[in-house]
Design a protein around this motif. Structure first.
Motif, short mmCIF file in Angstrom:
data_model
loop_
_atom_site.label_atom_id
_atom_site.label_comp_id
_atom_site.label_asym_id
_atom_site.label_seq_id
_atom_site.Cartn_x
_atom_site.Cartn_y
_atom_site.Cartn_z
N GLU A 192 -67.52 -8.41 21.24
CA GLU A 192 -66.78 -7.13 21.21
C GLU A 192 -67.66 -6.18 20.02
O GLU A 192 -67.60 -4.84 20.35
CB GLU A 192 -65.42 -7.49 20.60
N HIS A 248 -60.80 -3.72 29.06
CA HIS A 248 -60.20 -3.66 27.61
C HIS A 248 -58.85 -4.62 27.63
O HIS A 248 -58.72 -5.37 26.69
CB HIS A 248 -59.86 -2.15 27.38
N TYR A 249 -57.96 -4.31 28.84
CA TYR A 249 -56.89 -5.19 28.69
C TYR A 249 -56.94 -6.00 30.35
O TYR A 249 -57.36 -5.46 31.05
CB TYR A 249 -55.68 -4.14 28.67
N GLN A 287 -55.57 -8.35 25.21
CA GLN A 287 -56.82 -7.42 24.83
C GLN A 287 -57.90 -7.76 24.47
O GLN A 287 -58.04 -8.75 23.54
CB GLN A 287 -56.24 -6.45 23.59
N VAL A 308 -60.95 -6.09 24.49
CA VAL A 308 -61.76 -5.24 23.76
C VAL A 308 -61.03 -4.02 23.13
O VAL A 308 -60.08 -3.72 23.96
CB VAL A 308 -63.06 -4.71 24.67
N GLN A 309 -61.26 -3.70 22.17
CA GLN A 309 -60.57 -2.54 21.21
C GLN A 309 -60.95 -0.99 22.13
O GLN A 309 -61.95 -1.11 22.45
CB GLN A 309 -60.87 -2.52 19.81
N VAL A 310 -59.80 -0.28 22.25
CA VAL A 310 -60.34 1.06 23.06
C VAL A 310 -61.31 1.66 22.37
O VAL A 310 -61.86 2.53 23.00
CB VAL A 310 -59.09 1.74 23.17
N ARG A 328 -64.18 0.85 21.48
CA ARG A 328 -65.47 0.45 21.79
C ARG A 328 -65.60 0.64 23.38
O ARG A 328 -64.49 0.59 24.18
CB ARG A 328 -65.46 -1.29 21.68
N ALA A 369 -66.28 -0.33 26.86
CA ALA A 369 -66.42 -1.78 27.77
C ALA A 369 -67.24 -1.41 28.79
O ALA A 369 -67.16 -0.44 29.33
CB ALA A 369 -65.20 -2.34 27.97
N ILE A 375 -60.71 3.61 29.67
CA ILE A 375 -60.40 2.14 29.31
C ILE A 375 -60.11 1.51 30.74
O ILE A 375 -59.34 2.26 31.65
CB ILE A 375 -58.86 2.38 28.75
#
Length: 192
Positions: free
Chosen positions: A19, A64-65, A75, A77-79, A81, A83, A94
């Motif tokens: 990540e 991400h989610y 989750q 990947v944090q938003v 970042r 992806a 996202i």
């Protein structure tokens, strides 16, 4: 309908090993949600696929989610970042993946292009609650699209090179677009 939704269950943080290698972005750059289905048998298979390193940067493909059939939200990947989940739109998007078999295991076979598994009510309720939360947290979020609408690439079928099939068909014909669009202020993004 959004007012009638139950609160979103806790989002389960499950960061991918790479990540922190994904490029950062400001939240103000995000204006699009892309809906996917995993086209894999279960969340464990989706996780294993997401962990595969495919690029020289040490990263791979992931949303991400992830929303499992029971409505749990994970989750990866944090938003903040970027992806890798949809060609040409990643910096602004996202990615939300719904666990669903899709065309698995013969994604590109000419005879395997139908998608038969319906999405669960728990998944759709969790998706709508997640969309509500994202709209609250990211004021620039304005659009929503399906993966199939943004990646319309056709390729030779894996079992018959004379037949062309869509590389991506998710979230597919069983995704309840009408309900989702009635339940969110996001607008459908229609690529030119």
């Amino acid at each position: 309908m959004l007012a009638d939704l139950p609160p979103l269950p806790p989002i389960l943080p499950s960061p991918l090993p790479y990540e922190l290698l994904l490029e950062e972005r400001p939240r103000s750059q995000i204006d699009l949600v892309v809906i996917h289905c995993t086209e894999l048998p279960d969340l464990a298979a989706a996780r294993a696929t997401g962990e595969q390193v495919l690029y020289e940067s040490g990263t791979g493909n992931s949303g991400h989610y992830y929303i499992d059939r029971d409505g749990s939200v994970h989750q990866y990947v944090q938003v903040e970042r970027i992806a890798h989940h949809v060609r040409g739109y990643n910096p602004r998007a996202i990615g939300i993946e719904l666990v669903n078999v899709g065309r698995y295991p013969d994604w590109l076979a000419a005879g395997s292009q139908a998608m038969h598994e319906p999405y669960t009510e728990a998944q759709i309720v969790a998706l709508l609650s997640l969309l509500r939360l994202l709209r609250e947290e990211i004021p620039t979020l304005a659009y929503i699209a399906g993966h199939e609408e943004l990646d319309t690439t056709r390729v030779a079928a894996s079992d018959n090179a004379a037949v062309q099939v869509h590389r991506k068909l998710d979230p597919g014909p069983l995704f309840p677009w009408q309900l989702v669009m009635q339940s969110t202020p996001l607008q459908r993004l229609r690529p030119l």
